[in-house]
Enzyme design. Structure first.
Site, short mmCIF file in Angstrom:
data_model
loop_
_atom_site.label_atom_id
_atom_site.label_comp_id
_atom_site.label_asym_id
_atom_site.label_seq_id
_atom_site.Cartn_x
_atom_site.Cartn_y
_atom_site.Cartn_z
N LYS A 1 -13.34 20.60 13.85
CA LYS A 1 -13.08 21.44 12.68
C LYS A 1 -14.30 22.26 12.25
CE LYS A 1 -8.72 20.40 11.81
NZ LYS A 1 -7.66 21.41 11.98
N GLU B 1 -7.83 23.49 2.47
CA GLU B 1 -6.91 22.36 2.39
C GLU B 1 -7.38 21.34 3.41
OE1 GLU B 1 -6.44 24.96 4.26
OE2 GLU B 1 -6.17 23.92 6.17
N SER C 1 -10.77 15.44 20.25
CA SER C 1 -11.07 16.39 19.17
C SER C 1 -11.87 15.80 18.02
CB SER C 1 -9.76 16.97 18.64
OG SER C 1 -8.89 15.93 18.25
#
Lengths: 269, 407
Positions: free
Chosen positions: B99, B121, B391
């Site tokens: 991210k 968010e 990830s």
């Protein structure tokens, strides 16, 4: 008392604005969500406020994820969904109201997904058959509206688009070119909800839009009181009240009806 | 050199209206339409500016720790007896997940645009942490919307965000998960659009977000494509990634999309199984999932007959979302990528297997991709290469897993 309804769709809206203009006042279009607080009561509210003499209605179709709405409408539409309100039931409600002799224009107001799930062509056709006059979809800018635009034109229903304080000249041009019926002018940068004051920039903002279009301008978002309605005189062609009525209704049905009556009274000459 | 970190292809989608085939677009209230135009223009200017690439690339190297390595999963591969499994280690990126790639990219863009207030968010909290981290670094104000259900199941990340100086705003509406956090962030943006930059965390939402997030995540695949060839002398036969909104998957897939020999597999959250209807497998359960419009984009959406959005379930908060990035819907339609699912139980099993055999505790999201590798590797020849995008790391999930498996 019951008048015959001679026209439908954009024509009915034109007549609505013409009548209001004749009386030198704004058109008042309250919003009610079908299914809040339950199906029967929502219809009773519309009938009762129609009897006050308001000019038209926004008929809310509930959606699970209303991103343009504040807490009041979110809560009301959530209750409507819990009560099993569907797109079909909202259309049936319009039919029922027409059968009861309600003649004011009614615009279906709902987010894109439930309407698309129903089928955009089918929705417009059934809306016309039920007696609705137009369509307002807050998450459908003109760029994405092709799926509704053709069928609305075919059925003669108004497809209303919105302008906001953030809209630049390019967008004002685009929206005014595509909107039929009227232009929904969002009063403020934000979500729906009752507010204490109208924005200070309103006069300048409306003038900016007025310079660009002859189409009727109807103001929505935050209009909450008879005083607000009085302040709009000479500015727009009409206005919408939603959250303030729902909040009054939280106290009682009578309070809601009184507020609608007081607002309507405030715009008379 | 400047296109090392963001590769822009002329032939690339989306088109000018933000569509990937029939998916994508811009279904939002008028109030934010001008802001999307502004964002699209600012992004186009930024990626045409070598300085922007240099700044981002510098942060990626000196702050995020890129390139992240690829690890050969020897014991796992041997235990399964099929394909050789390689892990792209996004869990080793600063903050422990991919991210941060997007958060830094959009953060630099926000700064360039002169926006001082950033909203985001978060579901699992990884995007929230990534954003809070990037904003601490860049000195911008940061508010993160998070569903109260997710706040409960991702406590360590909530604490992390606060420590990093972000305000975490609990969302109590709807299912109180990622979907509702996005609703609330969009309401904030509609209200404060003139001063605020919405740093959306996945490859979804209105155009240009799906494109922009993909571009900022495409560093994963660009690195991996080179690294795997350096290590094995070949391209992977299969690339696997988990798909919630789908940013890590699109980031991996993008670089391989023209490599016909590389099969691309996205793994959705199968939750308690398709039959239970408690899942987030948008492409697997076509009874309740079909093209629709949610959060500004047209894609596959889990919805009831009346078009109301359904509540989803996954053991991993990051995959617990009723829609999926529009480019995935397009890749699936083209049959360029395939989508499958892993259930909660399969993901939990993979979570433990990878921990025991490789000493790597994966995020529960990434464990879905590992679960697919465990299923698929034994069916593949021993000289084939299976690349898994790991990830994120699993520290944030320990409470959840302890709650399910016991101590």
């Amino acid at each position: 008392m019951t008048q015959t309804r001679l026209s439908q769709g954009t024509a009915a809206l034109e007549e609505m604005f013409a009548r209001a203009r004749e009386r030198k006042r704004l058109a008042f279009l309250p919003y009610f969500c079908i299914g809040y607080p339950n199906h029967e009561e929502s219809l009773r509210a519309i009938e009762s406020v129609a009897a006050v003499g308001v000019d038209g209605f926004e008929i809310g179709i509930p959606f699970s994820d209303p991103i343009a709405d504040g807490p009041t409408i979110q809560a009301a539409t959530q209750i409507a969904l819990e009560n099993g309100t569907t797109v079909r039931k909202c259309l049936d409600a319009v039919k029922t109201l027409r059968d009861k002799g309600i003649t004011q224009p009614m615009l279906m107001m709902g987010y894109a997904n439930p309407l698309v799930a129903y089928g955009s062509d089918r929705f417009v056709r059934d809306a016309r058959a039920a007696g609705a006059d137009g369509l307002i979809v807050p998450d459908l800018p003109p760029e994405e509206a092709a799926m509704f635009a053709d069928s609305c034109e075919r059925e003669g229903l108004a497809l209303v688009f919105m302008l906001a304080p953030t809209s630049n000249d390019e967008r004002i041009e685009l929206v005014t070119r595509h909107a039929t019926g009227f232009i929904y002018v969002v009063s403020l940068t934000g979500i729906t909800g009752a507010r204490k004051e109208l924005p200070v920039y309103l006069t300048e903002y409306i003038a900016r839009l007025r310079a660009k279009t002859d189409k009727p301008l109807v103001l929505g978002f935050g209009i909450s009181s008879p005083e607000h309605a009085r302040q709009l005189r000479g500015l727009t062609d009409g206005f919408i009240v939603a959250s303030a009525l729902l909040r009054a209704w939280e106290r009682s049905f009578a309070d809601m009806r009184t507020l609608a009556g007081d607002i309507f009274e405030a715009i008379q000459n | 050199m400047t296109d090392l970190y963001i590769r822009k292809d002329i032939s690339d989608l989306p088109d000018a209206r933000g569509y990937f085939g029939e998916f994508g677009g811009r279904f939002v209230p008028e109030t934010i339409m001008p802001a999307l135009d502004e964002l699209e223009n600012a992004y186009a200017e930024a990626i045409a500016d070598p300085q922007f690439h240099a700044d981002l690339s510098h942060l990626q190297r000196t702050y995020t720790g890129r390139p992240t390595p690829i690890t050969y999963a020897r014991r796992l591969s041997e235990a399964l007896g099929g394909a050789q499994i390689y892990l792209k280690r996004e869990d080793l990126a600063h903050t422990g997940a991919h991210k941060i790639n997007n958060a830094l990219g959009q953060g630099l863009l926000a700064k360039r645009m002169g926006k001082r207030r950033i909203i985001a968010e978060t579901g699992a909290g990884q995007h929230g942490v990534g954003t809070a981290t990037a904003m601490a670094l860049l000195g911008l104000e940061c508010c993160v919307y998070m569903g109260s259900v997710d706040i409960r199941r991702q406590q360590p990340n909530v604490f992390r965000m606060k420590l990093l100086g972000a305000e975490v705003i609990p969302v109590e509406s709807g299912s109180r998960t990622l979907k509702d956090a996005i609703n609330e962030a969009m309401r904030d943006w509609v209200t404060n659009v003139e001063t605020t930059f919405y740093l959306l965390g996945s490859a979804l939402g209105p155009h240009p977000y799906p494109m922009m997030v993909r571009d900022f995540q495409s560093v994963i695949g660009l690195e991996a494509r080179q690294q795997i060839q350096d290590m094995t002398g070949q391209l992977p036969d299969v690339c696997v990634a988990c798909v919630g909104g789908g940013s890590n998957a699109i980031g991996l897939f993008h670089a391989f999309r023209d490599d016909a020999g590389a099969e691309l597999i996205g793994v959705e959250a199968g939750g308690r199984g398709i039959a239970s209807k408690e899942h987030a497998a948008r492409f697997a359960d076509l009874d309740i999932s079909r093209p629709g419009i949610l959060h500004g984009t047209r894609s596959f959406v889990m919805q009831d007959e009346d078009g109301q959005i359904m509540e989803t379930h996954s053991v991993s908060a990051g995959l617990d979302y009723p829609s999926v990035g529009p480019e995935h819907a397009h890749l699936r339609q083209l049959e360029r990528a395939y989508y499958t699912l892993a259930t909660d139980d399969e993901a939990l099993e993979a979570f433990q297997t990878l921990s025991k055999l490789e000493g790597i505790i994966p995020a529960l999201e990434s464990a879905h991709a590992v679960a697919e590798a465990i299923k698929r590797a034994p069916t593949m020849p021993r000289d084939s290469v299976l690349l898994v995008n790991l990830s994120g790391r699993g520290d944030k999930d320990l409470d959840t897993v302890i709650g399910i498996l016991g101590e």
